[in-house]
Design a protein around this motif. Structure first.
Motif, short mmCIF file in Angstrom:
data_model
loop_
_atom_site.label_atom_id
_atom_site.label_comp_id
_atom_site.label_asym_id
_atom_site.label_seq_id
_atom_site.Cartn_x
_atom_site.Cartn_y
_atom_site.Cartn_z
N LYS A 67 0.86 -1.28 0.19
CA LYS A 67 0.34 -0.02 0.13
C LYS A 67 0.71 1.72 -0.22
CE LYS A 67 -3.62 -1.71 1.87
NZ LYS A 67 -4.41 -2.31 3.44
N TRP A 140 -8.84 4.49 -7.20
CA TRP A 140 -9.78 4.45 -5.59
C TRP A 140 -10.30 6.00 -5.11
CZ3 TRP A 140 -11.28 -0.66 -5.23
CH2 TRP A 140 -10.11 -1.39 -5.44
N TYR A 141 -11.46 5.43 -5.39
CA TYR A 141 -12.15 7.48 -4.11
C TYR A 141 -12.90 7.05 -3.50
CZ TYR A 141 -15.67 7.24 -8.03
OH TYR A 141 -17.11 6.85 -8.42
N SER A 145 -14.24 3.12 -2.70
CA SER A 145 -12.65 2.11 -2.00
C SER A 145 -13.63 1.62 -0.55
CB SER A 145 -11.74 3.27 -1.82
OG SER A 145 -12.40 4.30 -0.30
N HIS A 150 -5.60 1.62 -0.71
CA HIS A 150 -5.50 0.33 -1.45
C HIS A 150 -4.34 -0.08 -1.82
CE1 HIS A 150 -9.63 -1.52 -1.88
NE2 HIS A 150 -10.31 0.59 -1.54
N ASP A 164 -2.41 4.65 -10.40
CA ASP A 164 -2.77 5.82 -9.11
C ASP A 164 -2.22 6.81 -9.58
OD1 ASP A 164 -2.93 3.14 -7.73
OD2 ASP A 164 -1.25 2.13 -7.90
N GLY A 167 -6.52 9.14 -7.25
CA GLY A 167 -7.69 8.03 -6.38
C GLY A 167 -6.54 7.56 -5.43
N ASN A 168 -6.76 6.60 -4.90
CA ASN A 168 -5.10 5.97 -3.08
C ASN A 168 -4.66 6.76 -2.87
OD1 ASN A 168 -5.10 3.59 -2.62
ND2 ASN A 168 -3.71 3.19 -4.12
N TRP A 193 -8.60 7.87 -1.88
CA TRP A 193 -9.32 7.14 -1.70
C TRP A 193 -10.59 7.63 -1.34
CZ3 TRP A 193 -10.37 6.88 3.70
CH2 TRP A 193 -9.29 7.28 4.25
N ASP A 216 -4.25 10.00 4.33
CA ASP A 216 -4.62 9.75 2.47
C ASP A 216 -3.30 10.50 1.38
OD1 ASP A 216 -5.18 12.33 2.87
OD2 ASP A 216 -7.25 11.60 1.20
#
Length: 225
Positions: A67, A140-141, A145, A150, A164, A167-168, A193, A216
């Motif tokens: 991650k 990933w949002y 998420s 992630h 990525d 997001g993420n 995320w 984040d």
């Protein structure tokens, strides 16, 4: 050279071609163009496993190597870049001038943060829209998420093989946001995320103090060539 450093050196970064990008600041209704020299950019944000292996520090509750590392300030990211460069036998990019400000030697071959122009140019990867693909396929949002970070590389990459970028985790860039108004605040890009869809786009700009860290916000490595 440790095995972790060797893995960094053996894992090829993506060579980003030179070009031009238009940036904008909606706050002051300003647009400007930036020339981009060819450079290297990591395929993924720096992971927890990588950060821990290089620094022997874990700024998070441990739950997996793959991650993105978070709770990393801009200052932490700069220190990591110089430390990795030193361990890899490369010339460090960052130094402190007589006024106590961190300056970047863009000609050094060591690791560094991308400029925000480089980041946006690489994120778009030749596309012209706000995103390089359909959001659920690339990012990933907050709507997909499950309220958590992630592992890197689980969504589709952009056309240049970067994962990525949206997001993420948000990603620190080197630049000051607006020194006249915000002083030492630095820019971060890309959404996370926890972010709404509208914040996960190539031209969305955010800023905070260089000592700021949150769950984040991470970073991605670049190198000059």
């Amino acid at each position: 050279m440790s095995n972790e450093i060797k893995r960094y050196m053996d894992d090829p970064m993506v060579e980003i071609p030179g070009g031009e990008i238009e940036l904008r600041d909606d706050r002051i209704k300003s647009k400007w163009k930036a020339e981009i020299r060819p450079f290297l950019l990591a395929r993924y944000p720096v992971t927890r496993g990588q950060y821990d292996a290089i620094t022997n520090k874990s700024p998070y509750s441990y739950d997996g190597d793959l991650k993105p590392v978070v709770n990393i300030s801009w200052n932490d990211a700069i220190a990591f870049c110089n430390l990795l460069s030193e361990k890899a036998g490369l010339k460090a990019c960052y130094s402190i001038n007589n006024e106590g400000n961190i300056i970047c030697d863009w000609e050094s071959d060591g690791y560094r943060l991308p400029s925000e122009a480089e980041w946006q140019y690489a994120c778009k990867a030749g596309t012209t829209g706000y995103r390089y693909g359909e959001i659920n396929k690339i990012a990933w949002y907050n709507e997909n998420s499950g309220g958590k970070i992630h592992e890197v590389g689980r969504k589709e990459p952009n056309a240049w093989g970067l994962y990525d970028m949206l997001g993420n985790v948000w990603e620190w860039c080197f630049d000051l946001y607006d020194e006249q108004v915000y002083g030492s605040y630095r820019i971060f890009r890309g959404g996370s995320w926890a972010e709404e869809a509208r914040g996960c786009g190539a031209s969305c700009r955010r800023r905070s103090h260089p000592t700021f860290g949150i769950d984040d916000l991470g970073f991605r490595l670049a190198r000059s060539i």
